[in-house]
Write a protein that holds these residues in place. Structure first.
Motif, mmCIF file in Angstrom:
data_model
loop_
_atom_site.group_PDB
_atom_site.id
_atom_site.type_symbol
_atom_site.label_atom_id
_atom_site.label_comp_id
_atom_site.label_asym_id
_atom_site.label_seq_id
_atom_site.Cartn_x
_atom_site.Cartn_y
_atom_site.Cartn_z
ATOM 1 N N VAL A 61 -8.996 17.834 9.627
ATOM 2 C CA VAL A 61 -10.132 18.430 8.935
ATOM 3 C C VAL A 61 -10.195 17.832 7.533
ATOM 4 O O VAL A 61 -9.295 17.082 7.116
ATOM 5 N N ARG A 98 -14.957 20.037 9.534
ATOM 6 C CA ARG A 98 -14.885 18.939 10.503
ATOM 7 C C ARG A 98 -16.109 18.056 10.284
ATOM 8 O O ARG A 98 -17.219 18.561 10.088
ATOM 9 N N ALA A 114 -14.517 24.625 9.649
ATOM 10 C CA ALA A 114 -13.314 24.791 10.468
ATOM 11 C C ALA A 114 -12.990 26.255 10.696
ATOM 12 O O ALA A 114 -12.184 26.590 11.562
#
Length: 618
Positions: A61, A98, A114
């Motif tokens: 991420v 993301r 995320a």
């Protein structure tokens, strides 16, 4: 475009509207973000850095950080609230995102939280119709993903490169009402080398009035395929080509030129950055020579004595070096009746069938590898220096020009031989439309069926051609595995090798040397070479203003480019050097272990000495 690394500052642009993510025109204390236009005479757009982090679930991420204030993009606390920027807090899930590429839409991404999987979108019904335009100041919110919602797509646009070189002042003529003239200093489009640039090169010096494109310098013209500036193993040159090579197997490098109807001639390096005035014949032209023949100079047997290999009409002709350093004409029977451009040798064409000289097995001897219509063909060299006849079937029915072998095109799909596993044996790597494919070689010399290993560096991802977007396979770090380095649309892209034939996801590591920064195949040369002598490749570009270098930081990333030599460039102020007429190279012509710049201009051979000092006191 791959996800940029944190070294690259980007603007986050809504793909549907073209407006940029930023603060309100009159920002409040809540840190809420909107989209808006930024006129050229107004405030600068917000710039962001993409910081990779590992989430609690060990997935990739990112934190999206404001490059100026340091605050980060954060999910709002209230449902359907506006996205904001807040102070960074380590490990906070609401600050992790993301970055998901949109399939089939190059350079478009979805920015997904995320925390709950909602995505960045405009607080506006963009699909309501053209009568409801999106206004400046429209808030950015989070909502569920909808593949039909155009306003959920975003572009990450790199900022302009940070150029540190100074403008040049020139004397400009002033005319007056009474007919008199005076002069004043005026700015020029040209740039001067950056003060203290490391590495740096000397001013240009004309060292030889031969081998140039002007009539008085020989009227040289490149009539065939010319070697790449890096002169990597496997390059080939046609009549009229000029290049630098270690003809005796050691530095300094000499000038080698292919003279039509005369053969290969050379002017030896004197060791001080100059060359002998007289040229001598290094390799006479064979009686069967053809203008379509391709030449290369390489240490064929691994004995430290370079020889010529010619892809002739009837096959491969080899000339090894005599005791006096000369090479005899390769008359008589060819060393191998294959890989030639005549029908009797397989009908291999320069614009369709790449061929390589490379040590595929780690024996120290060079083998011949070629990609024909039906796949990959290989002839191994034995201990006696003989090349094995080609078998009845290709070594691999892939990486070939025909559709059954993959439909690989020479101008779009570069192919490489590289050791990607550290086994000492070379694998076959290719960049096709959909990305990178690899065929690993085992201990028996058998190539496995190709595997698809990376969704980048292909035409589907914007890499339009081999010339416009050069790609290289080499180690970007001193002790690492083989990596992929390419010059893409937005700059320099690196995919680090894992050492097992696969690669990490590609990253944009430098916002320069790409087509977005004005670099084109018709005007500029870009390649990789160790300029500073630290064992890692630096980026060298022959641009408009001259020679630009981005120094390797040792971890596969690069510094912002510096102008190190105001010459060898496309602009008139930099010498008006032209692709196809004026070859330029990096080569050690003094024997001090540092590469210098050598260019074949109109009047002759120009040199700029490398001034970088390997040992410096503190």
């Amino acid at each position: 475009m791959p996800v940029p690394t944190h070294e690259v500052k980007v603007e986050i642009v809504n793909a549907a509207t073209g407006k940029i993510l930023g603060r309100r025109a009159a920002p409040g204390a809540d840190g809420a973000l909107v989209i808006r236009e930024f006129p050229e005479d107004g405030p600068a757009p917000e710039q962001w850095q993409i910081i990779p982090v590992q989430s609690a679930q060990d997935e990739q991420v990112y934190v999206i950080r404001n490059a100026t204030g340091g605050k980060v993009l954060e999910q709002p606390a209230a449902a359907d609230g506006g996205v904001r920027q807040e102070d960074a807090a380590e490990g906070r899930k609401s600050q992790q995102w993301r970055i998901v590429p949109v399939e089939g839409e190059a350079d478009h991404y979805v920015l997904e939280s995320a925390a709950d999987g909602t995505v960045l979108v405009l607080d506006h019904d963009l699909d309501a119709g053209p009568d409801e335009p999106v206004r400046n100041g429209t808030p950015v919110v989070l909502r569920a993903y909808d593949e039909d919602a155009a306003s959920q797509r975003w572009r990450l646009v790199p900022a302009e490169p940070e150029r540190v070189s100074d403008p040049v002042l020139r004397w400009a003529r002033l005319g007056h009402w009474n007919g008199r003239q005076s002069w004043r200093l005026a700015p020029s489009r040209a740039l001067r080398p950056a003060p203290g640039a490391t590495p740096a090169f000397s001013d240009l010096l004309l060292v030889l009035d031969r081998f140039g494109s002007d009539k008085d310098a020989g009227g040289w013209k490149c009539e065939g395929v010319v070697p790449s500036p890096g002169t990597q193993p496997g390059w080939w040159a046609g009549p009229g080509a000029r290049f630098l090579a270690d003809t005796a197997g050691k530095a300094p490098a000499d000038i080698v030129a292919l003279k039509p109807a005369k053969g290969a001639v050379t002017a030896a390096a004197r060791g001080d950055g100059t060359f002998d005035d007289e040229e001598r014949i290094l390799h006479p032209s064979a009686s069967s020579a053809d203008p379509a023949d391709l030449w290369t100079l390489a240490d064929i047997r691994g004995e430290g004595k370079p020889g010529f290999v010619v892809l002739a009409t009837d096959g491969v002709r080899v000339s090894t070096q005599n005791e006096d350093g000369t090479l005899a004409a390769a008359d008589g029977e060819p060393a191998l009746k294959a890989f030639g451009h005549g029908d009797q040798a397989g009908g291999w064409l320069a614009d369709k069938h790449p061929r390589f000289l490379a040590d595929t097995t780690g024996s120290g001897r060079l083998d011949i590898v070629g990609c024909h219509d039906d796949g990959v063909w290989i002839s191994l060299q034995d201990e006696e220096g003989k090349f094995a006849p080609l078998p009845a079937e290709p070594a691999l029915k892939a990486f070939g020009h025909d559709e059954k072998a993959g439909g690989w095109l020479a101008d779009k799909h570069p192919r490489f031989l590289a050791d990607t596993t550290g086994s000492g044996r070379l694998d076959i790597v290719g960049c096709h439309d959909d990305g990178v494919w690899i065929s690993l070689q085992d201990e028996e010399g058998v190539f496995a069926e190709p595997l698809y290993v990376l969704d980048d560096f292909g035409t589907d991802q914007g890499w339009a051609s081999a010339g416009e977007h050069p790609r290289f396979l080499l180690k970007a770090t001193r002790d690492g595995a083989t990596d992929i380095i390419g010059f893409g649309s937005h700059g320099v892209v690196v995919a680090r090798g894992r050492g097992d034939g696969t690669f990490e996801p590609s990253k944009l590591v430098l916002n320069d040397f790409g087509t977005a920064q004005g670099w084109t195949a018709t005007k500029h040369l870009r390649f990789l070479a160790d300029v500073s002598g630290d064992g890692t490749p630096d980026i060298v570009g022959f641009g408009d203003e001259g020679v630009w270098v981005s120094h390797n930081l040792g971890d596969g990333t690069f510094e912002q480019a510096q102008l190190v030599c105001r010459g060898f460039g496309h602009d008139d102020d930099a010498g008006a050097w032209r692709i196809g007429h004026h070859p330029r190279f990096l080569a050690d012509i003094t024997g001090d272990g540092r590469v210098d710049i050598v260019g074949f201009g109109g009047p002759g051979v120009y040199v700029a000495r490398n001034l970088y000092r390997r040992f410096r006191t503190r």
